[in-house]
Design a protein around this motif. Structure first.
Motif, PDB file in Angstrom:
ATOM      1  N   GLN A 148       7.153  30.956  27.749  1.00  0.00           N
ATOM      2  CA  GLN A 148       8.499  31.081  26.083  1.00  0.00           C
ATOM      3  C   GLN A 148       7.287  30.309  25.328  1.00  0.00           C
ATOM      4  O   GLN A 148       6.572  29.198  25.598  1.00  0.00           O
ATOM      5  N   VAL A 149       7.827  30.859  24.408  1.00  0.00           N
ATOM      6  CA  VAL A 149       7.239  30.604  23.032  1.00  0.00           C
ATOM      7  C   VAL A 149       8.532  30.025  21.827  1.00  0.00           C
ATOM      8  O   VAL A 149       9.207  30.988  22.023  1.00  0.00           O
ATOM      9  N   PRO A 150       8.460  29.127  21.059  1.00  0.00           N
ATOM     10  CA  PRO A 150       7.079  28.264  20.762  1.00  0.00           C
ATOM     11  C   PRO A 150       7.170  26.848  21.964  1.00  0.00           C
ATOM     12  O   PRO A 150       7.882  26.985  22.583  1.00  0.00           O
ATOM     13  N   CYS A 151       5.767  26.605  22.206  1.00  0.00           N
ATOM     14  CA  CYS A 151       5.158  25.733  23.035  1.00  0.00           C
ATOM     15  C   CYS A 151       4.368  25.147  22.694  1.00  0.00           C
ATOM     16  O   CYS A 151       4.007  25.169  22.182  1.00  0.00           O
ATOM     17  N   LEU A 152       5.258  23.467  22.314  1.00  0.00           N
ATOM     18  CA  LEU A 152       4.446  22.748  22.039  1.00  0.00           C
ATOM     19  C   LEU A 152       3.261  21.697  23.296  1.00  0.00           C
ATOM     20  O   LEU A 152       4.160  21.232  23.914  1.00  0.00           O
ATOM     21  N   VAL A 153       1.941  21.380  23.539  1.00  0.00           N
ATOM     22  CA  VAL A 153       1.558  20.922  24.101  1.00  0.00           C
ATOM     23  C   VAL A 153       1.270  19.781  24.223  1.00  0.00           C
ATOM     24  O   VAL A 153       0.503  19.332  22.305  1.00  0.00           O
ATOM     25  N   ILE A 154       1.626  18.944  24.042  1.00  0.00           N
ATOM     26  CA  ILE A 154       1.366  17.274  23.825  1.00  0.00           C
ATOM     27  C   ILE A 154       0.693  16.481  25.297  1.00  0.00           C
ATOM     28  O   ILE A 154       1.406  15.743  26.082  1.00  0.00           O
ATOM     29  N   ASP A 155      -0.485  16.795  24.779  1.00  0.00           N
ATOM     30  CA  ASP A 155      -1.355  15.396  25.538  1.00  0.00           C
ATOM     31  C   ASP A 155      -1.136  16.387  26.909  1.00  0.00           C
ATOM     32  O   ASP A 155      -0.811  15.351  27.778  1.00  0.00           O
ATOM     33  N   GLY A 156      -1.647  17.359  27.266  1.00  0.00           N
ATOM     34  CA  GLY A 156      -1.508  18.505  28.159  1.00  0.00           C
ATOM     35  C   GLY A 156      -0.207  18.613  28.993  1.00  0.00           C
ATOM     36  O   GLY A 156       0.118  19.070  29.800  1.00  0.00           O
ATOM     37  N   LYS A 157       1.004  17.822  28.401  1.00  0.00           N
ATOM     38  CA  LYS A 157       2.124  18.415  28.623  1.00  0.00           C
ATOM     39  C   LYS A 157       2.961  19.052  28.455  1.00  0.00           C
ATOM     40  O   LYS A 157       3.383  19.119  26.944  1.00  0.00           O
ATOM     41  N   PRO A 158       3.373  20.360  29.011  1.00  0.00           N
ATOM     42  CA  PRO A 158       4.009  21.274  27.970  1.00  0.00           C
ATOM     43  C   PRO A 158       5.870  20.650  27.426  1.00  0.00           C
ATOM     44  O   PRO A 158       6.226  20.206  28.195  1.00  0.00           O
ATOM     45  N   MET A 159       6.374  21.305  26.195  1.00  0.00           N
ATOM     46  CA  MET A 159       7.025  21.149  26.142  1.00  0.00           C
ATOM     47  C   MET A 159       8.214  21.875  25.357  1.00  0.00           C
ATOM     48  O   MET A 159       7.580  23.289  24.236  1.00  0.00           O
ATOM     49  N   LEU A 160       8.799  22.155  25.591  1.00  0.00           N
ATOM     50  CA  LEU A 160       9.992  23.916  25.252  1.00  0.00           C
ATOM     51  C   LEU A 160      10.718  24.136  24.236  1.00  0.00           C
ATOM     52  O   LEU A 160      11.446  22.518  24.069  1.00  0.00           O
ATOM     53  N   GLU A 161      11.865  24.648  24.118  1.00  0.00           N
ATOM     54  CA  GLU A 161      12.448  24.741  22.975  1.00  0.00           C
ATOM     55  C   GLU A 161      11.988  23.758  20.840  1.00  0.00           C
ATOM     56  O   GLU A 161      11.639  22.702  21.493  1.00  0.00           O
ATOM     57  N   SER A 162      12.641  25.138  20.555  1.00  0.00           N
ATOM     58  CA  SER A 162      11.727  24.779  19.256  1.00  0.00           C
ATOM     59  C   SER A 162      12.954  23.276  18.795  1.00  0.00           C
ATOM     60  O   SER A 162      11.762  22.374  17.780  1.00  0.00           O
ATOM     61  N   ASP A 163      14.438  23.643  19.189  1.00  0.00           N
ATOM     62  CA  ASP A 163      14.853  22.149  18.670  1.00  0.00           C
ATOM     63  C   ASP A 163      14.473  20.578  18.892  1.00  0.00           C
ATOM     64  O   ASP A 163      14.566  19.704  17.998  1.00  0.00           O
ATOM     65  N   ASP A 164      14.200  21.065  20.195  1.00  0.00           N
ATOM     66  CA  ASP A 164      13.506  19.795  20.610  1.00  0.00           C
ATOM     67  C   ASP A 164      11.593  19.504  19.864  1.00  0.00           C
ATOM     68  O   ASP A 164      11.225  17.961  20.038  1.00  0.00           O
ATOM     69  N   ILE A 165      11.148  20.999  19.868  1.00  0.00           N
ATOM     70  CA  ILE A 165       9.593  20.248  19.482  1.00  0.00           C
ATOM     71  C   ILE A 165      10.130  20.104  18.404  1.00  0.00           C
ATOM     72  O   ILE A 165       9.242  18.411  17.243  1.00  0.00           O
ATOM     73  N   ILE A 166      11.107  19.963  17.246  1.00  0.00           N
ATOM     74  CA  ILE A 166      10.834  19.773  16.140  1.00  0.00           C
ATOM     75  C   ILE A 166      11.380  18.404  15.687  1.00  0.00           C
ATOM     76  O   ILE A 166      11.229  17.290  14.985  1.00  0.00           O
ATOM     77  N   ALA A 167      12.269  18.183  16.649  1.00  0.00           N
ATOM     78  CA  ALA A 167      13.124  16.612  16.964  1.00  0.00           C
ATOM     79  C   ALA A 167      11.462  15.619  17.004  1.00  0.00           C
ATOM     80  O   ALA A 167      11.659  14.580  16.769  1.00  0.00           O
ATOM     81  N   TRP A 168      10.902  15.979  17.804  1.00  0.00           N
ATOM     82  CA  TRP A 168       9.324  15.232  18.829  1.00  0.00           C
ATOM     83  C   TRP A 168       8.570  14.922  17.555  1.00  0.00           C
ATOM     84  O   TRP A 168       8.432  14.038  17.583  1.00  0.00           O
ATOM     85  N   PHE A 169       8.519  16.024  16.541  1.00  0.00           N
ATOM     86  CA  PHE A 169       7.597  15.904  15.530  1.00  0.00           C
ATOM     87  C   PHE A 169       8.563  14.450  14.008  1.00  0.00           C
ATOM     88  O   PHE A 169       8.270  13.889  14.097  1.00  0.00           O
ATOM     89  N   LYS A 170       9.949  15.446  14.273  1.00  0.00           N
ATOM     90  CA  LYS A 170      10.710  13.836  13.247  1.00  0.00           C
ATOM     91  C   LYS A 170      10.521  12.367  13.669  1.00  0.00           C
ATOM     92  O   LYS A 170      10.276  11.440  13.249  1.00  0.00           O
ATOM     93  N   ALA A 171      10.634  12.392  15.360  1.00  0.00           N
ATOM     94  CA  ALA A 171      10.766  11.247  15.937  1.00  0.00           C
ATOM     95  C   ALA A 171       9.111  10.403  15.676  1.00  0.00           C
ATOM     96  O   ALA A 171       9.329   9.728  16.473  1.00  0.00           O
ATOM     97  N   ASN A 172       8.198  11.806  15.920  1.00  0.00           N
ATOM     98  CA  ASN A 172       7.197  10.762  15.749  1.00  0.00           C
ATOM     99  C   ASN A 172       5.506  11.221  14.038  1.00  0.00           C
ATOM    100  O   ASN A 172       4.942  10.805  14.053  1.00  0.00           O
ATOM    101  N   GLN A 173       6.373  11.502  13.192  1.00  0.00           N
ATOM    102  CA  GLN A 173       5.751  12.170  12.021  1.00  0.00           C
ATOM    103  C   GLN A 173       5.120  10.555  11.770  1.00  0.00           C
ATOM    104  O   GLN A 173       6.015   9.376  11.350  1.00  0.00           O
TER     105      GLN A 173
END
Ligand SMILES: N[C@@H](CCC(=O)N[C@@H](CS)C(=O)NCC(=O)O)C(=O)O
Length: 82
Positions: free
Chosen positions: A57-82
């Protein structure tokens, strides 16, 4: 922690609308993340499958080797870590 302190790769499909949503968010916020397109690149597709516990499944953001699925979760992660 800032974005720069993480090793990030965004696996995406060129015409996937969820991937487009994430890419648009990144572009609008001037966030640069290494991208790997998987639908036209078999090696990248297999890499995604290996990282992502057999899922493709895409999109998949790999953060330090760990996969994160779900576009909303990925965007939320960027907002929290910007
Ligand atoms: N709810 C997910 C939907 C993602 C999704 O449906 N991705 C499709 C492409 S548009 C996909 O990867 N399908 C193939 C698969 O799951 O292996 C999100 O918002 O990220």
């Amino acid at each position: 922690m800032s974005l720069n302190s993480h090793n990030l790769v965004l696996y995406h499909g060129e015409t996937c609308k969820y991937c487009l949503k994430v890419r648009r968010f990144l572009s609008e916020n001037n966030i640069e993340v290494p991208l790997k397109e998987v639908w036209g690149d078999e090696a990248a597709f297999e890499e995604l499958r290996a990282i992502n516990n057999g899922k493709t499944q895409v999109p998949c953001l790999v953060i330090d080797g760990k996969p994160m699925l779900e576009s909303d979760d990925i965007i939320a992660w960027f907002k929290a870590n910007q």
